[in-house]
Design an enzyme around this catalytic site. Sequence first.
Site, PDB file in Angstrom:
ATOM      1  N   SER A   1      78.607  81.703 -27.343  1.00 44.15           N
ATOM      2  CA  SER A   1      78.474  81.889 -25.905  1.00 44.15           C
ATOM      3  C   SER A   1      78.481  83.351 -25.475  1.00 44.15           C
ATOM      4  CB  SER A   1      79.567  81.125 -25.150  1.00 44.15           C
ATOM      5  OG  SER A   1      80.833  81.548 -25.576  1.00 44.15           O
TER       6      SER A   1
ATOM      7  N   HIS B   1      82.962  86.794 -23.885  1.00 46.12           N
ATOM      8  CA  HIS B   1      81.942  86.554 -22.865  1.00 46.12           C
ATOM      9  C   HIS B   1      81.559  87.852 -22.155  1.00 46.12           C
ATOM     10  CE1 HIS B   1      83.126  82.024 -22.364  1.00 46.12           C
ATOM     11  NE2 HIS B   1      82.603  82.303 -23.543  1.00 46.12           N
TER      12      HIS B   1
END
Length: 314
Positions: A195, A249
Amino acid sequence: MFAPLRGPGPPVGPSGRSFSRLTRRLRQLQLHAAKALVTNRTRLGLLGGGAGTVAVLAAAIPPAPQEDPTSGIPRTRSRSFQDFGHPKRRVTDVLLITNCICFMLQWLSKDLLTFWGAKVNTYIWAGQWWRLLTPTFLHSGLLHLAINCHALNSIGPQVELVGGGARFLTVYMAAAVTGTAASVLCTPAPSLGSSGAIFGLGAALGLFYWRHRDTLGATSDNMLKSLGFTLVINAVYSVAARNIDNWGHLGGMVGGGIVAALLGPHLVRTEGGRFVDRPPLPWLAYKDGSSYSSSRSSDSSSSSSSGSSSMAHG
């Protein structure tokens, strides 16, 4: 999901589960993914129906034939760049397949691959620098894989469409490394997942529409609002959840945005009305300032009307 691994020892994955249980879960995810990606193909959800290990297979299922109202003959919808196997999204498809293969290898190796590839700060500082990249292709379970494959399948084709496969892959890999590096510097917990790289793709797509807001007009405005809303949702979810590597992230998003800013695309209209690609670093720009494909541009515009882009949320 850039998921921290639990415990100080080797990561614990699906190796302890029986094969029959794994098969049942796989079938359930396949049915769920097929329904989500076929009946709602034009929606790019936030949490959506996860695609799981079979994200690739579900995306490849053809839509139900539509009947021609004038002749009564069923007809099939023409394929778009969002469909698995389309030539304009080859790199996205390769990454999806790679994620699924790596997950199967994790299971077959009884997590030996996970142990040698996950982000573990001590090992990275000891010289195992490959761990800055390898966590991107590893996942902690089927649900983890499902969420990230769904997000990559949603946003990846759009970034690949506007920038081309080489730039898309460069942004993805750079975001993967910067995401892991940020995680190494800011949190001691082991982690893995793609991610961070997907957040980098989201930053690249947002930069493209911001850069060309004067040219794309309302299309750009709508897409930026959609991406902004998606980012807020993901930020809230990341803060609320405990097993999210938020530094991964953030690092991926910053790294992907910087690389996209340098490599483009940056389209400039010439006096003759053509668009030429003039990014700060022209290494991967369209050759010799060649005109930007009108079909690529129209596909890019149509993609913004299909719904909110999905960034990996955890």
